[in-house]
Design a protein around this motif. Structure first.
Motif, PDB file in Angstrom:
ATOM      1  N   VAL A   1       0.855  -1.186   0.000  1.00  0.00           N
ATOM      2  CA  VAL A   1       0.000   0.000   0.000  1.00  0.00           C
ATOM      3  C   VAL A   1       0.892   1.237   0.000  1.00  0.00           C
ATOM      4  O   VAL A   1       1.858   1.308   0.761  1.00  0.00           O
ATOM      5  N   GLU A   2       0.559   2.200  -0.854  1.00  0.00           N
ATOM      6  CA  GLU A   2       1.344   3.434  -0.919  1.00  0.00           C
ATOM      7  C   GLU A   2       0.618   4.618  -0.294  1.00  0.00           C
ATOM      8  O   GLU A   2       1.243   5.554   0.179  1.00  0.00           O
ATOM      9  N   ILE A   3      -0.709   4.591  -0.320  1.00  0.00           N
ATOM     10  CA  ILE A   3      -1.508   5.681   0.225  1.00  0.00           C
ATOM     11  C   ILE A   3      -2.900   5.146   0.535  1.00  0.00           C
ATOM     12  O   ILE A   3      -3.378   4.210  -0.116  1.00  0.00           O
ATOM     13  N   ILE A   4      -3.535   5.738   1.531  1.00  0.00           N
ATOM     14  CA  ILE A   4      -4.900   5.362   1.896  1.00  0.00           C
ATOM     15  C   ILE A   4      -5.750   6.619   1.856  1.00  0.00           C
ATOM     16  O   ILE A   4      -5.370   7.651   2.414  1.00  0.00           O
ATOM     17  N   PHE A   5      -6.883   6.542   1.184  1.00  0.00           N
ATOM     18  CA  PHE A   5      -7.836   7.645   1.142  1.00  0.00           C
ATOM     19  C   PHE A   5      -9.026   7.277   2.011  1.00  0.00           C
ATOM     20  O   PHE A   5      -9.467   6.131   2.015  1.00  0.00           O
ATOM     21  N   SER A   6      -9.553   8.266   2.724  1.00  0.00           N
ATOM     22  CA  SER A   6     -10.664   8.017   3.630  1.00  0.00           C
ATOM     23  C   SER A   6     -11.572   9.238   3.706  1.00  0.00           C
ATOM     24  O   SER A   6     -11.114  10.375   3.596  1.00  0.00           O
ATOM     25  N   SER A   7     -12.829   8.980   3.947  1.00  0.00           N
ATOM     26  CA  SER A   7     -13.748  10.036   4.344  1.00  0.00           C
ATOM     27  C   SER A   7     -13.269  10.541   5.707  1.00  0.00           C
ATOM     28  O   SER A   7     -12.658   9.795   6.468  1.00  0.00           O
ATOM     29  N   PRO A   8     -13.564  11.793   6.063  1.00  0.00           N
ATOM     30  CA  PRO A   8     -13.187  12.285   7.389  1.00  0.00           C
ATOM     31  C   PRO A   8     -14.102  11.784   8.511  1.00  0.00           C
ATOM     32  O   PRO A   8     -13.816  12.021   9.681  1.00  0.00           O
ATOM     33  N   LEU A   9     -15.190  11.081   8.170  1.00  0.00           N
ATOM     34  CA  LEU A   9     -16.092  10.567   9.201  1.00  0.00           C
ATOM     35  C   LEU A   9     -15.339   9.591  10.101  1.00  0.00           C
ATOM     36  O   LEU A   9     -14.502   8.804   9.643  1.00  0.00           O
ATOM     37  N   ILE A  10     -15.640   9.631  11.385  1.00  0.00           N
ATOM     38  CA  ILE A  10     -14.892   8.867  12.380  1.00  0.00           C
ATOM     39  C   ILE A  10     -14.881   7.368  12.073  1.00  0.00           C
ATOM     40  O   ILE A  10     -13.865   6.704  12.276  1.00  0.00           O
ATOM     41  N   ARG A  11     -15.968   6.812  11.576  1.00  0.00           N
ATOM     42  CA  ARG A  11     -16.014   5.377  11.298  1.00  0.00           C
ATOM     43  C   ARG A  11     -15.083   5.000  10.151  1.00  0.00           C
ATOM     44  O   ARG A  11     -14.421   3.967  10.179  1.00  0.00           O
ATOM     45  N   ALA A  12     -15.015   5.859   9.127  1.00  0.00           N
ATOM     46  CA  ALA A  12     -14.139   5.600   7.990  1.00  0.00           C
ATOM     47  C   ALA A  12     -12.680   5.822   8.372  1.00  0.00           C
ATOM     48  O   ALA A  12     -11.800   5.035   8.004  1.00  0.00           O
ATOM     49  N   ARG A  13     -12.421   6.888   9.109  1.00  0.00           N
ATOM     50  CA  ARG A  13     -11.051   7.195   9.535  1.00  0.00           C
ATOM     51  C   ARG A  13     -10.504   6.084  10.436  1.00  0.00           C
ATOM     52  O   ARG A  13      -9.363   5.652  10.267  1.00  0.00           O
ATOM     53  N   LYS A  14     -11.303   5.590  11.380  1.00  0.00           N
ATOM     54  CA  LYS A  14     -10.861   4.512  12.267  1.00  0.00           C
ATOM     55  C   LYS A  14     -10.582   3.245  11.465  1.00  0.00           C
ATOM     56  O   LYS A  14      -9.585   2.557  11.703  1.00  0.00           O
ATOM     57  N   THR A  15     -11.438   2.932  10.508  1.00  0.00           N
ATOM     58  CA  THR A  15     -11.217   1.764   9.651  1.00  0.00           C
ATOM     59  C   THR A  15      -9.907   1.931   8.887  1.00  0.00           C
ATOM     60  O   THR A  15      -9.109   0.997   8.795  1.00  0.00           O
ATOM     61  N   ALA A  16      -9.656   3.121   8.347  1.00  0.00           N
ATOM     62  CA  ALA A  16      -8.413   3.381   7.609  1.00  0.00           C
ATOM     63  C   ALA A  16      -7.190   3.205   8.509  1.00  0.00           C
ATOM     64  O   ALA A  16      -6.180   2.634   8.089  1.00  0.00           O
ATOM     65  N   GLU A  17      -7.277   3.680   9.744  1.00  0.00           N
ATOM     66  CA  GLU A  17      -6.159   3.533  10.677  1.00  0.00           C
ATOM     67  C   GLU A  17      -5.881   2.065  10.979  1.00  0.00           C
ATOM     68  O   GLU A  17      -4.731   1.635  11.054  1.00  0.00           O
ATOM     69  N   ILE A  18      -6.941   1.293  11.150  1.00  0.00           N
ATOM     70  CA  ILE A  18      -6.773  -0.146  11.392  1.00  0.00           C
ATOM     71  C   ILE A  18      -6.182  -0.815  10.158  1.00  0.00           C
ATOM     72  O   ILE A  18      -5.283  -1.658  10.267  1.00  0.00           O
ATOM     73  N   MET A  19      -6.645  -0.432   8.975  1.00  0.00           N
ATOM     74  CA  MET A  19      -6.151  -1.022   7.734  1.00  0.00           C
ATOM     75  C   MET A  19      -4.682  -0.676   7.481  1.00  0.00           C
ATOM     76  O   MET A  19      -3.940  -1.469   6.921  1.00  0.00           O
ATOM     77  N   ARG A  20      -4.257   0.492   7.921  1.00  0.00           N
ATOM     78  CA  ARG A  20      -2.863   0.908   7.705  1.00  0.00           C
ATOM     79  C   ARG A  20      -1.891   0.001   8.450  1.00  0.00           C
ATOM     80  O   ARG A  20      -0.779  -0.213   7.996  1.00  0.00           O
ATOM     81  N   ARG A  21      -2.309  -0.497   9.599  1.00  0.00           N
ATOM     82  CA  ARG A  21      -1.448  -1.336  10.446  1.00  0.00           C
ATOM     83  C   ARG A  21      -0.203  -0.552  10.822  1.00  0.00           C
ATOM     84  O   ARG A  21      -0.305   0.595  11.227  1.00  0.00           O
ATOM     85  N   ASP A  22       0.981  -1.129  10.663  1.00  0.00           N
ATOM     86  CA  ASP A  22       2.219  -0.433  11.009  1.00  0.00           C
ATOM     87  C   ASP A  22       2.922   0.124   9.772  1.00  0.00           C
ATOM     88  O   ASP A  22       4.086   0.494   9.825  1.00  0.00           O
ATOM     89  N   ARG A  23       2.192   0.171   8.661  1.00  0.00           N
ATOM     90  CA  ARG A  23       2.779   0.708   7.428  1.00  0.00           C
ATOM     91  C   ARG A  23       3.035   2.206   7.580  1.00  0.00           C
ATOM     92  O   ARG A  23       2.243   2.920   8.175  1.00  0.00           O
ATOM     93  N   ASP A  24       4.103   2.660   7.013  1.00  0.00           N
ATOM     94  CA  ASP A  24       4.443   4.078   7.032  1.00  0.00           C
ATOM     95  C   ASP A  24       3.871   4.733   5.769  1.00  0.00           C
ATOM     96  O   ASP A  24       4.606   5.097   4.855  1.00  0.00           O
ATOM     97  N   VAL A  25       2.537   4.811   5.714  1.00  0.00           N
ATOM     98  CA  VAL A  25       1.863   5.430   4.564  1.00  0.00           C
ATOM     99  C   VAL A  25       0.864   6.461   5.077  1.00  0.00           C
ATOM    100  O   VAL A  25       0.294   6.300   6.158  1.00  0.00           O
ATOM    101  N   PRO A  26       0.645   7.514   4.290  1.00  0.00           N
ATOM    102  CA  PRO A  26      -0.302   8.537   4.726  1.00  0.00           C
ATOM    103  C   PRO A  26      -1.752   8.101   4.562  1.00  0.00           C
ATOM    104  O   PRO A  26      -2.076   7.289   3.689  1.00  0.00           O
ATOM    105  N   ILE A  27      -2.595   8.644   5.428  1.00  0.00           N
ATOM    106  CA  ILE A  27      -4.040   8.527   5.253  1.00  0.00           C
ATOM    107  C   ILE A  27      -4.515   9.926   4.870  1.00  0.00           C
ATOM    108  O   ILE A  27      -4.362  10.873   5.643  1.00  0.00           O
TER     109      ILE A  27
END
Length: 81
Positions: A48-74
């Protein structure tokens, strides 16, 4: 060769009740967090190189979980609401 993966946010209390959320900022429930973690585990070996997310808390939290320990921006984008 670019691949795009679309992942829906985890479950919220309103999802469970069958209520439409729209742009209401409803957080993930425990099951939603668990589902996001399971999905994240299943996708852990996908680069994964980048993660895009809605700013809604449910989407942002899901994106953070999906990122894991990867050093990629959300990147959040209100157009995704």
């Amino acid at each position: 060769n670019m691949k795009i993966y679309l992942v829906r946010h985890g479950e919220t209390a309103w999802n469970k009740e069958g209520r439409v959320q729209g742009s209401e900022d409803i957080p993930l429930n425990e099951k939603g967090i668990e589902l996001a973690e399971i999905t994240s585990e299943g996708m852990k070996d996908i680069p994964v190189e980048i993660i895009f997310s809605s700013p809604l808390i449910r989407a942002r939290k899901t994106a953070e979980i999906m990122r894991r320990d990867r050093d990629v921006p959300i990147v959040t984008d209100a157009r995704a609401v």
